[in-house]
Write an enzyme that holds these catalytic residues in place. Sequence first.
Site, PDB file in Angstrom:
ATOM      1  N   TYR A 111       0.914  -1.161  -0.156  1.00 51.51           N
ATOM      2  CA  TYR A 111      -0.016   0.054  -0.101  1.00 51.51           C
ATOM      3  C   TYR A 111       1.084   1.119   0.062  1.00 51.51           C
ATOM      4  O   TYR A 111       0.753   2.142   0.861  1.00 51.51           O
ATOM      5  CB  TYR A 111      -0.874  -0.063   1.276  1.00 51.51           C
ATOM      6  CG  TYR A 111      -1.746  -1.232   1.321  1.00 51.51           C
ATOM      7  CD1 TYR A 111      -2.690  -1.791   0.278  1.00 51.51           C
ATOM      8  CD2 TYR A 111      -1.310  -2.160   2.187  1.00 51.51           C
ATOM      9  CE1 TYR A 111      -3.119  -3.087   0.495  1.00 51.51           C
ATOM     10  CE2 TYR A 111      -1.992  -3.310   2.547  1.00 51.51           C
ATOM     11  CZ  TYR A 111      -2.957  -3.885   1.400  1.00 51.51           C
ATOM     12  OH  TYR A 111      -3.514  -4.917   1.676  1.00 51.51           O
ATOM     13  N   ASP A 138     -13.866 -17.033   6.666  1.00 54.23           N
ATOM     14  CA  ASP A 138     -12.702 -16.321   6.469  1.00 54.23           C
ATOM     15  C   ASP A 138     -12.209 -16.214   7.808  1.00 54.23           C
ATOM     16  O   ASP A 138     -12.464 -15.145   8.210  1.00 54.23           O
ATOM     17  CB  ASP A 138     -12.536 -15.337   5.587  1.00 54.23           C
ATOM     18  CG  ASP A 138     -11.008 -15.034   5.585  1.00 54.23           C
ATOM     19  OD1 ASP A 138     -10.432 -15.087   6.443  1.00 54.23           O
ATOM     20  OD2 ASP A 138     -10.936 -13.779   4.607  1.00 54.23           O
ATOM     21  N   TYR A 156     -13.037  -7.876   4.274  1.00 57.91           N
ATOM     22  CA  TYR A 156     -11.520  -7.886   3.867  1.00 57.91           C
ATOM     23  C   TYR A 156     -11.243  -9.454   3.631  1.00 57.91           C
ATOM     24  O   TYR A 156     -11.412  -9.970   4.560  1.00 57.91           O
ATOM     25  CB  TYR A 156     -10.581  -7.224   4.668  1.00 57.91           C
ATOM     26  CG  TYR A 156      -9.204  -7.283   3.986  1.00 57.91           C
ATOM     27  CD1 TYR A 156      -8.883  -6.540   2.897  1.00 57.91           C
ATOM     28  CD2 TYR A 156      -8.332  -8.230   4.501  1.00 57.91           C
ATOM     29  CE1 TYR A 156      -7.620  -6.640   2.346  1.00 57.91           C
ATOM     30  CE2 TYR A 156      -7.143  -8.295   3.734  1.00 57.91           C
ATOM     31  CZ  TYR A 156      -6.909  -7.580   2.780  1.00 57.91           C
ATOM     32  OH  TYR A 156      -5.844  -7.582   2.059  1.00 57.91           O
ATOM     33  N   LYS A 178      -2.530 -16.466   8.863  1.00 57.29           N
ATOM     34  CA  LYS A 178      -1.708 -15.512   9.848  1.00 57.29           C
ATOM     35  C   LYS A 178      -1.140 -16.400  10.943  1.00 57.29           C
ATOM     36  O   LYS A 178       0.009 -16.626  11.074  1.00 57.29           O
ATOM     37  CB  LYS A 178      -2.628 -14.664  10.385  1.00 57.29           C
ATOM     38  CG  LYS A 178      -3.167 -13.748   9.115  1.00 57.29           C
ATOM     39  CD  LYS A 178      -3.791 -12.526   9.673  1.00 57.29           C
ATOM     40  CE  LYS A 178      -4.189 -11.496   8.668  1.00 57.29           C
ATOM     41  NZ  LYS A 178      -3.331 -10.495   8.373  1.00 57.29           N
TER      42      LYS A 178
END
Length: 426
Positions: free
Chosen positions: A18, A247, A146, A276
Site C-alpha cells: 500500500y 474466512d 476484507y 496468519k
Amino acid sequence: MDPAKLLALDARHVWHPYAPMPGRVEPLLVTDASGVRLRLADGRELVDGMSSWWAAIHGYRHPVLDAALAEQAGRMSHVMFGGLTHEPAIRLATKLVELTPPGLEHVFLCDSGSVSVEVAVKMCLQYWQSLGRKGKRRLLTWRGGYHGDTFHPMSVCDPDDGMHSLWRGVLPEQVFVPEPPGGFGAPVDGSYVDMLAREIEEHADELAAVIVEPVVQGAGGMRFHNPGYLRALRELTRAHDVLLIFDEIATGFGRTGALFAAGHAGVTPDVLCLGKALTGGYLTMAAALCTPEVAGGISRGELPVLAHGPTFMGNPLASAVANASIDLLLDHDWQGAVRRIETGLREGLSGAVDLPGVADVRVLGAIGVVQLDHDVDMAAATKVATERGVWLRPFRDLIYAMPPYVCTDAEVRTIAAAMTAAAAGA
Ligand code: PMP
C-alpha cells in the site's frame, strides 16, 4: 550495512505494501525481535501492538518455535507436494481437522491467506460446476469485509474500497449486502436477518457461496457482530443450496476468545480459511478446510480434481512450526491470556471514549479498537505511539491493536496508553 544507506536503498528499490514507488514514508528499520519487542537500528525498542498483522501470537524468537524450525531444517526444508507427502503436513492437517468445527475433514494447504480464499472460492465454484449447476458462480458477502489482495478476494472486499473502483470491470461482480448492525453484544436484528433471507433467496440460482469473516470484520473496518448472524447465514445457505465460507484468517487461533470465531456461534461452514497465526507468524502458510460433501462433489465432476498446486504447498518448515505453534497455544492457558488482554485493553482504553474526535471504543478478545470520527493522520499517530514505545499501524479512522498473547499486563497497559495518546493527537 549502515542504517542510513539501507534505508536509502529501501526507498529506491523495495516496494512496500500500500505504498508508492519510490517510497515516500520512511519505514522503521528493524534489526531483530524477541518476545513482544521489535528492536530498531537506532537502538529503540517497540512493543508490537500488531502481532505482525495478527500473526505473531507467541511473540518473536520463541524457543519452542525456533527449535521446531531448526529441527525441521535439519531434515528437509522443502519438497514438492505433488506425488510426495511428509509427516509435518500430515500431522498438521490431522490437527486442524481435530480442532476446527466438526464436519470439516479435508485440508488444502496454501501459501498465503489470499490464496486460501482463492482456493475456497475455487472449491465452491467447482462443486456446483460438478453438480451440473453451472450458473452458480457468484458470491454474496456483507459490506465492510476484507479477504485479501488477489483478484477473487478483492472482489469480496468492501466495495467502497478504492481498489474496487480501480478494478471495476475486471473483478467478478459479487452480491453485496449491508454489514451486520450493532456490536458483539448487540441483539440480533430480525429485520436484518429478513434482508439476508431475501437477498440469498433472490440470488440463489447464481450464488456459489456466501463468504464472511465471522464475528470480526478485520481490515475492512474492525467491526464486531453478534454470532447469531452466523447461525442465520448457516440456516439460510442450507435452505437455498448455497455454500458458506468462513474466512478466519485473522480470527483463527484464539484471537476473539474462542479458538475459532465460528465457535461463538456453534456453526460449521462448508469451507474454512485459516492463515496468519497458523505458524505463530513465523512463516507464510494458510489452509482451506472443507467438508466431505464439498470434496465429494468436486470428485464426481468432469474434472474430478481440485486444479490448484502451488510450488510451496505444504512447506515442511511452515508445517513443523505450525504444529509447534498450535501445540504451544493449547498447552498454555490461552483463554486466560486472551481474557487478561481483553480486560487490560478495556481498562486501558476506558479514557479514550471521552476524547474529542473519538466515535467509538470497542474490545473483543485480544483486539482493541479506537474509532475516530475522522481519518487518522497516520504519520502523526504512528509517531505518538512510537514515542511511547509501541508499534501500531492505524488506518482510515481506526487506531487498533491485537497484541501477542504473551504480553504482560504492563505491556498491555502501555499499548492502550499509546492508542489513547495517538487518538488524542490524531
Ligand atoms: N482474509 C482476512 C480476514 C485477512 O485479514 C487477510 C489479511 N489481512 C487475508 C484474508 C489475506 O491474507 P494474506 O495477507 O496472508 O494474503
